[in-house]
Design an enzyme around this catalytic site. Structure first.
Site, PDB file in Angstrom:
ATOM      1  N   GLU A 133       0.829  -1.213   0.000  1.00 33.35           N
ATOM      2  CA  GLU A 133       0.000   0.000   0.000  1.00 33.35           C
ATOM      3  C   GLU A 133       0.859   1.256   0.000  1.00 33.35           C
ATOM      4  OE1 GLU A 133      -2.401  -3.348   0.928  1.00 33.35           O
ATOM      5  OE2 GLU A 133      -0.567  -2.655   1.954  1.00 33.35           O
ATOM      6  N   HIS A 161     -11.237  -6.388   8.099  1.00 31.30           N
ATOM      7  CA  HIS A 161     -11.680  -6.210   6.721  1.00 31.30           C
ATOM      8  C   HIS A 161     -13.117  -5.680   6.640  1.00 31.30           C
ATOM      9  CE1 HIS A 161      -8.412  -9.157   6.458  1.00 31.30           C
ATOM     10  NE2 HIS A 161      -8.249  -8.797   5.196  1.00 31.30           N
TER      11      HIS A 161
END
Length: 322
Positions: free
Chosen positions: A59, A128
């Protein structure tokens, strides 16, 4: 108009802008041939050779390189697979992308979009399933978009891509398959313009993303009991359409704010504070908030269902004002 799913509308918004502007490109983990973790980028890899690119599983690299590309004149759409992973690359967002225009005296522009899915309801557990929009609304220089319908998803995507600032574009996993009529071709919804999803006269319900659907269901049930609720969707949190919120509260006199994020320090508190500071005389009762409890999201579907704001919780909050 053409019926599309929310996912297809996002893709169509990106497609139209990529056709219009050769500087627009997409990159992220599995966004190319695989079509994205949730299938949102679909077949854009085949339609735009060399402009839909897979990245390493990093990321930091995805966002950092997007900042550099944007500073160099391109318009990247970077995907972070889950909003929960944004913590890995926050420095690139809040210390670099958000501040470069200011620190370079206005000479640098960072026209980049960070797409990322949020939300619970899929049994994806605590790492998540979060709604972290409040993180990004606290960063001067970053805009935050959270569409609730397919048409809004397309129009706000186009506006985000054309904006010269970094834009967090947060799409909800529960909405990806929702269908609706979407304008074909170029279609833009200006950032910072709220939408009344249902007009009403007795109470204002401000909600965004998936919670708009819950608020509309609650409003329908309330109507059967003689309460006419207005549902207002800000669509963008930053910039926020304060004027439309105050106008609605001025009409109804009551305000319920609904968001999926944790209630503590959630963006609903900012909206409540604005109304208290600028429109206290418009209210004839306290402001109510419906949100997640201050706890991680459970993996168990039975437990997860108890923490997600529900139609019943919204109805109860509204009724408490009467």
């Amino acid at each position: 108009m053409k019926e599309m799913t929310y996912s297809e509308a996002i893709r169509d918004g990106m497609r139209v802008e990529m056709q219009r502007d050769p500087n627009v490109f997409i990159w992220g983990e599995d966004v190319a041939k695989f079509g994205g973790c949730f299938g949102v980028t679909g077949n854009l890899f085949a339609e735009f050779p060399g402009r839909v690119l897979d990245t390493p599983i990093s990321e930091t690299a995805i966002v950092g390189a997007a900042v550099g590309a944007a500073a160099a004149g391109l318009r990247p759409i970077a995907e972070i697979m889950f909003v929960d992973f944004m913590g890995v690359c926050m420095d690139e967002l809040f210390n670099q992308a958000a501040k470069m225009h200011y620190m370079f005296g206005g000479k640098a522009k960072i026209p980049m979009v960070l797409r990322t899915p949020c939300g619970a309801g899929m049994g994806a557990a605590a790492q998540h399933s979060q709604s972290m929009e409040a993180w990004f609304t606290h960063i001067p220089g970053v805009k935050t978009v959270m569409p609730s319908t397919p048409a809004d998803a397309k129009g706000l995507m186009a506006a985000a891509i054309r904006d010269d600032n970094p834009v967090m574009y947060i799409e909800h996993k529960q909405l990806l398959g929702v269908k609706g009529d979407v304008p074909e071709g170029e279609y833009i919804i200006p950032l910072g313009k709220a939408d009344i999803k249902k007009a009403g006269s007795d109470v204002t319900i401000v909600a965004w993303s998936w919670m708009v659907q819950k608020a509309l269901a609650a409003a329908e049930a309330l109507a059967e009991e003689g309460i006419n609720a207005e549902v207002l969707d800000p669509r963008t949190l930053i910039p926020l359409d304060t004027e439309s919120i105050l106008q609605s509260v001025g009409k109804t006199g009551k305000l319920v704010i609904v968001h999926e994020a944790v209630k503590t320090s959630g963006f609903g508190g900012e909206i409540a504070a604005i109304v208290a500071e600028e429109g206290m005389d418009l209210l004839d009762g306290p402001i109510k908030r419906v949100a997640m409890p201050f706890a991680p999201i459970p993996f168990s579907p039975a437990l997860e269902g108890t923490v997600i704001p529900s139609e019943e919780k919204i109805i109860a909050a509204v009724k408490s004002l009467f």
